[in-house]
Design a protein around this motif. Structure first.
Motif, PDB file in Angstrom:
ATOM      1  N   ILE A   1       1.090  -1.042   0.373  1.00  0.00           N
ATOM      2  CA  ILE A   1      -0.207  -0.092  -0.025  1.00  0.00           C
ATOM      3  C   ILE A   1       0.516   1.452  -0.013  1.00  0.00           C
ATOM      4  N   SER A   2       0.836   2.622  -1.160  1.00  0.00           N
ATOM      5  CA  SER A   2       0.944   3.673  -0.893  1.00  0.00           C
ATOM      6  C   SER A   2       0.183   4.429  -0.495  1.00  0.00           C
ATOM      7  N   ILE A   3       0.664   5.520  -0.074  1.00  0.00           N
ATOM      8  CA  ILE A   3      -0.452   7.206  -0.047  1.00  0.00           C
ATOM      9  C   ILE A   3       0.067   7.692  -1.224  1.00  0.00           C
ATOM     10  N   ASP A   4      -0.418   8.168  -1.674  1.00  0.00           N
ATOM     11  CA  ASP A   4      -1.126   8.613  -2.878  1.00  0.00           C
ATOM     12  C   ASP A   4      -1.404  10.617  -2.619  1.00  0.00           C
ATOM     13  N   LYS A   5      -0.616  11.066  -2.910  1.00  0.00           N
ATOM     14  CA  LYS A   5      -0.637  12.878  -2.603  1.00  0.00           C
ATOM     15  C   LYS A   5      -1.349  13.198  -4.271  1.00  0.00           C
ATOM     16  N   LYS A   6      -1.397  12.127  -5.221  1.00  0.00           N
ATOM     17  CA  LYS A   6      -1.874  12.628  -6.305  1.00  0.00           C
ATOM     18  C   LYS A   6      -3.416  12.458  -6.400  1.00  0.00           C
ATOM     19  N   MET A   7      -3.722  11.485  -6.129  1.00  0.00           N
ATOM     20  CA  MET A   7      -5.653  11.568  -5.273  1.00  0.00           C
ATOM     21  C   MET A   7      -6.063  12.202  -4.390  1.00  0.00           C
ATOM     22  N   LEU A   8      -7.338  13.380  -5.194  1.00  0.00           N
ATOM     23  CA  LEU A   8      -8.003  14.038  -4.179  1.00  0.00           C
ATOM     24  C   LEU A   8      -8.638  13.902  -2.764  1.00  0.00           C
TER      25      LEU A   8
ATOM     26  N   LYS B   1      -9.236  10.377   2.579  1.00  0.00           N
ATOM     27  CA  LYS B   1     -10.783  10.026   3.261  1.00  0.00           C
ATOM     28  C   LYS B   1     -10.020   8.847   4.615  1.00  0.00           C
ATOM     29  N   TRP B   2      -9.107   8.975   4.590  1.00  0.00           N
ATOM     30  CA  TRP B   2      -8.040   7.329   5.118  1.00  0.00           C
ATOM     31  C   TRP B   2      -7.521   8.776   6.586  1.00  0.00           C
ATOM     32  N   LYS B   3      -8.008   7.906   7.482  1.00  0.00           N
ATOM     33  CA  LYS B   3      -7.350   9.195   8.539  1.00  0.00           C
ATOM     34  C   LYS B   3      -6.393   7.641   9.379  1.00  0.00           C
TER      35      LYS B   3
ATOM     36  N   GLN C   1       8.535   7.822   4.212  1.00  0.00           N
ATOM     37  CA  GLN C   1       8.662   9.767   4.850  1.00  0.00           C
ATOM     38  C   GLN C   1       7.833   9.987   5.635  1.00  0.00           C
ATOM     39  N   LEU C   2       9.478   9.943   6.922  1.00  0.00           N
ATOM     40  CA  LEU C   2       9.211  10.042   8.337  1.00  0.00           C
ATOM     41  C   LEU C   2       8.871  11.000   8.512  1.00  0.00           C
ATOM     42  N   GLY C   3       7.927  11.367   9.760  1.00  0.00           N
ATOM     43  CA  GLY C   3       6.944  13.001   9.648  1.00  0.00           C
ATOM     44  C   GLY C   3       6.137  13.268   8.779  1.00  0.00           C
ATOM     45  N   LYS C   4       5.908  12.622   8.047  1.00  0.00           N
ATOM     46  CA  LYS C   4       5.286  13.418   6.805  1.00  0.00           C
ATOM     47  C   LYS C   4       3.921  13.729   7.053  1.00  0.00           C
ATOM     48  N   PHE C   5       3.373  12.630   7.790  1.00  0.00           N
ATOM     49  CA  PHE C   5       2.121  12.448   7.822  1.00  0.00           C
ATOM     50  C   PHE C   5       1.654  12.078   9.890  1.00  0.00           C
ATOM     51  N   PRO C   6       1.153  13.255   9.875  1.00  0.00           N
ATOM     52  CA  PRO C   6       1.307  13.677  12.063  1.00  0.00           C
ATOM     53  C   PRO C   6      -0.372  12.439  11.977  1.00  0.00           C
ATOM     54  N   ILE C   7      -0.743  12.488  13.095  1.00  0.00           N
ATOM     55  CA  ILE C   7      -2.002  11.904  13.431  1.00  0.00           C
ATOM     56  C   ILE C   7      -3.648  12.397  13.078  1.00  0.00           C
ATOM     57  N   GLY C   8      -4.264  12.338  12.994  1.00  0.00           N
ATOM     58  CA  GLY C   8      -5.269  12.967  12.829  1.00  0.00           C
ATOM     59  C   GLY C   8      -4.949  13.170  10.918  1.00  0.00           C
ATOM     60  N   LYS C   9      -4.065  13.702  10.049  1.00  0.00           N
ATOM     61  CA  LYS C   9      -4.427  13.966   8.941  1.00  0.00           C
ATOM     62  C   LYS C   9      -5.198  12.793   8.264  1.00  0.00           C
TER      63      LYS C   9
END
Length: 332
Positions: free
Chosen positions: A272-279, A282-284, A312-320
């Motif tokens: 599974i990858s985090i996709d920045k291109k998608m708008l 919904k996943w928290k 990508q360490l630290g790029k996605f904080p809790i709640g994002k």
């Protein structure tokens, strides 16, 4: 010749009565020479029973164990069980003399008829297993990992053809474990030793083994190369055993963009990858576990929770909120 099995189990069964474990049922397996064969399964799956059958410590109720085509005699037919060309090391190191030196523990199995050869062989083993600098230490003074090295050196000093390892790293600290695993791998490559090991830890078997055997409730459910079994498991049990994976049921798969008629979907966190291109975000991010070179993110949407590895360490904080893409999955 190297493709011919050195050790074989032919329709072997050993069933226990009462609550002594699953035993082994109708097991067929081939152990190739000069390789590491690992047997993995949950507790009570029959791993240690199978190992003892292969060594000759137990007699099968049905079937045969063959070594170079000849039957291995069990305790019913041999006064001192265990094949003469084989040795076994367990996690307990009970057969070590705690108050003798490392040197004496390893050397005492060699005859005194050729003292020069005895000294040469003992020195060789202690150096191979990185014990030579502590040869004069008493075993009682050693750490758990060092004791396990002594036990393995003692087992190898008489040059057996097959070494059995029964959960050999359970009592070994993480700092010692990987080094010991590398040394065993190197000894196999340098000497042609054949190793059969039992483990419940996927990290051990995936990094060490040439061949992998998956055992469940006493039955072999899958066998093959570790990489093949990890990346393309045929059995749902294998997939969940070899990875702490995401298991998605039925309709939940649609939330991840997966279309399948099968009831269960397995997704490894690295698939599974985090996709920045998608708008859609919904996943928290609900939890972040720092793993050193990467983070393990726990994501949630409605009642569905999944694990994702994030470099990508630290790029996605809790709640994002994030968007994800499933690059691969396995349906069962």
């Amino acid at each position: 010749m190297s493709d011919q099995p050195l050790l074989q189990a032919v329709s072997v069964s050993k069933i226990y009565s009462g609550r002594h474990g699953a035993g082994v049922q109708f097991a067929d397996l081939d152990v190739k020479p000069h390789q590491i064969t690992a047997i993995i399964g949950e507790s009570g799956s029959g791993k240690s029973t199978l190992l003892k059958l292969l060594y000759g410590l137990l007699s099968p109720q049905k079937g045969q164990i063959l070594y170079k085509g000849e039957p291995i005699l069990g305790p019913h037919d041999k006064l001192i069980p265990g094949h003469d060309s084989m040795k076994m090391v367990t996690q307990h190191t009970d057969d070590l003399n705690l108050h003798a030196s490392v040197w004496d523990n390893v050397a005492h199995l060699l005859p005194n008829t050729d003292l020069q050869a005895k000294q040469q062989r003992t020195t060789e083993l202690l150096k191979q297993l990185k014990l030579f600098h502590m040869a004069d230490k008493r075993v009682v003074e050693l750490s758990g990992g060092e004791k396990q090295r002594v036990a393995i050196a003692k087992a190898l000093v008489t040059s057996p053809e097959v070494l059995f390892l029964d959960e050999p790293f359970n009592q070994v600290d993480t700092s010692f474990r990987e080094g010991l695993q590398r040394d065993i791998r190197r000894i196999v490559d340098e000497t042609g030793l054949t190793v059969v090991m039992v483990s419940h830890d996927p990290a051990e078997v995936l990094s060490m083994a040439d061949e992998l055997i998956v055992l469940r409730n006493g039955e072999i459910v899958e066998a093959g190369k570790p990489e093949e079994l990890y990346t393309n498991p045929v059995n749902f049990y294998t997939a969940t055993l070899l990875s702490n994976c995401n298991v998605v049921e039925g309709e939940e798969a649609k939330e991840l963009g997966i279309k399948t008629n099968l009831s269960r979907v397995v997704i490894y966190p690295e698939w599974i990858s985090i996709d920045k291109k998608m708008l859609s975000n919904k996943w928290k991010v609900m939890q972040i576990l720092f793993k050193g070179p990467y983070e393990e993110l726990w994501l949630t949407y409605n009642d569905l929770n999944i694990r994702v590895f994030n470099l990508q360490l630290g790029k996605f904080p809790i709640g994002k909120g994030v968007s994800i893409k499933v690059n691969k999955y396995k349906a069962f």
